[in-house]
Design a protein around this motif. Structure first.
Motif, PDB file in Angstrom:
ATOM      1  N   THR A 147      65.484  10.652   7.660  1.00 16.85           N
ATOM      2  CA  THR A 147      65.568   9.177   8.256  1.00 16.85           C
ATOM      3  C   THR A 147      65.113   9.276   9.709  1.00 16.85           C
ATOM      4  OG1 THR A 147      67.468   8.769   6.755  1.00 16.85           O
ATOM      5  CG2 THR A 147      67.427   7.658   8.696  1.00 16.85           C
ATOM      6  N   ALA A 148      65.458  10.333  10.314  1.00 15.27           N
ATOM      7  CA  ALA A 148      65.145  10.729  11.710  1.00 15.27           C
ATOM      8  C   ALA A 148      63.528  10.482  11.800  1.00 15.27           C
ATOM      9  CB  ALA A 148      65.759  11.769  12.218  1.00 15.27           C
ATOM     10  N   TRP A 149      62.879  11.186  11.057  1.00 15.62           N
ATOM     11  CA  TRP A 149      61.121  10.868  10.953  1.00 15.62           C
ATOM     12  C   TRP A 149      60.842   9.561  10.820  1.00 15.62           C
ATOM     13  CZ3 TRP A 149      57.589   9.845   7.177  1.00 15.62           C
ATOM     14  CH2 TRP A 149      56.598  10.199   7.560  1.00 15.62           C
ATOM     15  N   ARG A 150      61.563   8.935   9.900  1.00 17.12           N
ATOM     16  CA  ARG A 150      61.112   7.589   9.856  1.00 17.12           C
ATOM     17  C   ARG A 150      61.262   6.731  11.142  1.00 17.12           C
ATOM     18  NH1 ARG A 150      59.978   5.711   4.607  1.00 17.12           N
ATOM     19  NH2 ARG A 150      60.042   7.098   2.917  1.00 17.12           N
ATOM     20  N   PHE A 151      62.152   6.770  11.646  1.00 18.44           N
ATOM     21  CA  PHE A 151      62.651   6.047  13.022  1.00 18.44           C
ATOM     22  C   PHE A 151      61.776   6.437  13.997  1.00 18.44           C
ATOM     23  CE2 PHE A 151      67.082   4.887  11.230  1.00 18.44           C
ATOM     24  CZ  PHE A 151      66.730   3.421  11.455  1.00 18.44           C
ATOM     25  N   GLN A 152      61.523   7.855  14.094  1.00 17.53           N
ATOM     26  CA  GLN A 152      60.517   8.428  15.209  1.00 17.53           C
ATOM     27  C   GLN A 152      59.136   7.751  14.846  1.00 17.53           C
ATOM     28  OE1 GLN A 152      60.355  12.806  15.242  1.00 17.53           O
ATOM     29  NE2 GLN A 152      59.606  12.608  17.385  1.00 17.53           N
ATOM     30  N   ARG A 153      58.959   7.692  13.556  1.00 20.31           N
ATOM     31  CA  ARG A 153      57.544   7.295  13.589  1.00 20.31           C
ATOM     32  C   ARG A 153      57.280   5.881  13.839  1.00 20.31           C
ATOM     33  NH1 ARG A 153      55.258   7.354   7.638  1.00 20.31           N
ATOM     34  NH2 ARG A 153      56.740   5.471   7.484  1.00 20.31           N
ATOM     35  N   ARG A 154      58.409   4.965  13.471  1.00 18.65           N
ATOM     36  CA  ARG A 154      58.471   3.683  13.676  1.00 18.65           C
ATOM     37  C   ARG A 154      58.273   3.228  15.244  1.00 18.65           C
ATOM     38  NH1 ARG A 154      63.263   0.009  11.796  1.00 18.65           N
ATOM     39  NH2 ARG A 154      64.005   1.025  13.730  1.00 18.65           N
ATOM     40  N   ASN A 155      59.135   4.019  15.990  1.00 19.47           N
ATOM     41  CA  ASN A 155      58.951   3.739  17.355  1.00 19.47           C
ATOM     42  C   ASN A 155      57.913   4.014  18.112  1.00 19.47           C
ATOM     43  OD1 ASN A 155      61.617   2.742  17.175  1.00 19.47           O
ATOM     44  ND2 ASN A 155      62.754   4.682  17.530  1.00 19.47           N
ATOM     45  N   THR A 156      57.179   5.281  17.626  1.00 24.49           N
ATOM     46  CA  THR A 156      56.037   5.570  18.196  1.00 24.49           C
ATOM     47  C   THR A 156      54.844   4.549  17.814  1.00 24.49           C
ATOM     48  OG1 THR A 156      56.536   8.085  17.836  1.00 24.49           O
ATOM     49  CG2 THR A 156      54.375   7.426  18.133  1.00 24.49           C
ATOM     50  N   GLN A 157      54.748   4.048  16.621  1.00 23.63           N
ATOM     51  CA  GLN A 157      53.648   3.068  16.529  1.00 23.63           C
ATOM     52  C   GLN A 157      54.056   1.816  17.143  1.00 23.63           C
ATOM     53  OE1 GLN A 157      54.290   2.584  12.220  1.00 23.63           O
ATOM     54  NE2 GLN A 157      52.841   4.197  11.727  1.00 23.63           N
ATOM     55  N   GLN A 158      55.264   1.471  17.276  1.00 20.99           N
ATOM     56  CA  GLN A 158      55.644   0.267  18.292  1.00 20.99           C
ATOM     57  C   GLN A 158      55.221   0.221  19.580  1.00 20.99           C
ATOM     58  OE1 GLN A 158      59.700  -0.487  17.547  1.00 20.99           O
ATOM     59  NE2 GLN A 158      59.525  -1.676  15.494  1.00 20.99           N
ATOM     60  N   GLN A 159      55.460   1.420  20.206  1.00 17.76           N
ATOM     61  CA  GLN A 159      55.142   1.932  21.774  1.00 17.76           C
ATOM     62  C   GLN A 159      53.748   1.767  21.860  1.00 17.76           C
ATOM     63  OE1 GLN A 159      57.105   5.585  22.464  1.00 17.76           O
ATOM     64  NE2 GLN A 159      59.111   4.333  22.525  1.00 17.76           N
ATOM     65  N   MET A 160      52.860   2.369  20.708  1.00 19.24           N
ATOM     66  CA  MET A 160      51.435   2.481  20.998  1.00 19.24           C
ATOM     67  C   MET A 160      50.831   0.930  20.951  1.00 19.24           C
ATOM     68  SD  MET A 160      50.673   5.672  18.771  1.00 19.24           S
ATOM     69  CE  MET A 160      49.270   5.323  18.418  1.00 19.24           C
ATOM     70  N   TYR A 161      51.312   0.093  20.409  1.00 18.91           N
ATOM     71  CA  TYR A 161      50.781  -1.095  20.444  1.00 18.91           C
ATOM     72  C   TYR A 161      50.715  -2.277  21.643  1.00 18.91           C
ATOM     73  CZ  TYR A 161      49.834  -6.173  18.907  1.00 18.91           C
ATOM     74  OH  TYR A 161      49.263  -7.121  18.876  1.00 18.91           O
ATOM     75  N   ALA A 162      49.802  -2.225  22.088  1.00 19.81           N
ATOM     76  CA  ALA A 162      50.246  -2.944  23.798  1.00 19.81           C
ATOM     77  C   ALA A 162      49.821  -4.281  23.558  1.00 19.81           C
ATOM     78  CB  ALA A 162      49.069  -2.273  24.517  1.00 19.81           C
ATOM     79  N   GLY A 163      49.634  -4.999  22.535  1.00 22.69           N
ATOM     80  CA  GLY A 163      49.218  -6.462  22.526  1.00 22.69           C
ATOM     81  C   GLY A 163      47.704  -6.617  22.798  1.00 22.69           C
ATOM     82  N   PRO A 164      47.658  -7.906  22.298  1.00 25.96           N
ATOM     83  CA  PRO A 164      45.975  -8.366  22.467  1.00 25.96           C
ATOM     84  C   PRO A 164      45.358  -8.405  23.813  1.00 25.96           C
ATOM     85  CG  PRO A 164      47.412 -10.254  21.903  1.00 25.96           C
ATOM     86  CD  PRO A 164      48.456  -9.228  21.895  1.00 25.96           C
ATOM     87  N   MET A 165      44.639  -7.823  24.066  1.00 27.59           N
ATOM     88  CA  MET A 165      43.692  -7.736  25.061  1.00 27.59           C
ATOM     89  C   MET A 165      44.652  -7.307  26.377  1.00 27.59           C
ATOM     90  SD  MET A 165      40.964 -10.512  24.223  1.00 27.59           S
ATOM     91  CE  MET A 165      40.069 -10.340  25.734  1.00 27.59           C
ATOM     92  N   THR A 166      45.485  -6.763  26.670  1.00 24.18           N
ATOM     93  CA  THR A 166      46.434  -6.654  27.822  1.00 24.18           C
ATOM     94  C   THR A 166      45.923  -5.352  28.622  1.00 24.18           C
ATOM     95  OG1 THR A 166      47.946  -5.061  26.521  1.00 24.18           O
ATOM     96  CG2 THR A 166      48.324  -7.396  26.740  1.00 24.18           C
ATOM     97  N   ILE A 167      44.855  -4.440  28.260  1.00 23.15           N
ATOM     98  CA  ILE A 167      44.426  -3.431  28.913  1.00 23.15           C
ATOM     99  C   ILE A 167      43.049  -3.550  29.218  1.00 23.15           C
ATOM    100  CG2 ILE A 167      44.180  -1.086  28.739  1.00 23.15           C
ATOM    101  CD1 ILE A 167      46.182  -0.768  26.543  1.00 23.15           C
ATOM    102  N   GLY A 168      42.450  -3.006  30.247  1.00 23.54           N
ATOM    103  CA  GLY A 168      41.010  -3.132  30.434  1.00 23.54           C
ATOM    104  C   GLY A 168      40.812  -3.842  31.723  1.00 23.54           C
ATOM    105  N   PRO A 169      39.586  -4.077  32.211  1.00 23.08           N
ATOM    106  CA  PRO A 169      39.425  -4.672  33.373  1.00 23.08           C
ATOM    107  C   PRO A 169      39.300  -6.193  33.258  1.00 23.08           C
ATOM    108  CG  PRO A 169      37.265  -4.088  32.405  1.00 23.08           C
ATOM    109  CD  PRO A 169      38.540  -3.281  31.666  1.00 23.08           C
ATOM    110  N   ASN A 170      39.224  -6.787  32.138  1.00 18.00           N
ATOM    111  CA  ASN A 170      39.479  -8.325  32.092  1.00 18.00           C
ATOM    112  C   ASN A 170      40.559  -8.625  30.840  1.00 18.00           C
ATOM    113  OD1 ASN A 170      36.855  -8.527  33.458  1.00 18.00           O
ATOM    114  ND2 ASN A 170      35.798  -7.933  31.634  1.00 18.00           N
TER     115      ASN A 170
END
Length: 78
Positions: free
Chosen positions: A43-66
């Motif tokens: 259970t702890a591993w599943r929560f940790q994996r889910r939270n890591t995946q959510q943190q890695m998602y920055a949203g569409p085109m929010t990073i970079g020079p443009n």
């Protein structure tokens, strides 16, 4: 989710077996604790994996020079 369900089922089976076999109940209760700990780790591993995946998602085109708003350098120069 079936891994967690399987661990709980095995823990329950071991506890029932401990009641049915009092002579070896120590063995079955030990196995039940093992399954309980495995379920907690799963259970702890599943929560940790889910939270890591959510943190890695920055949203569409929010990073970079443009970013979504366009090239801010062109607006500043113009």
């Amino acid at each position: 989710m079936s891994d967690v369900s399987n661990c709980r089922a095995m823990e329950l089976m071991c506890r029932q077996r401990a009641k049915a076999d009092p002579e070896h109940s120590w063995k079955w209760l030990g196995q039940a604790d093992r399954w309980h700990n495995l379920e907690k780790r799963e259970t702890a591993w599943r929560f940790q994996r889910r939270n890591t995946q959510q943190q890695m998602y920055a949203g569409p085109m929010t990073i970079g020079p443009n970013p979504v708003g366009g090239d801010t350098r062109a607006k500043q120069q113009g």
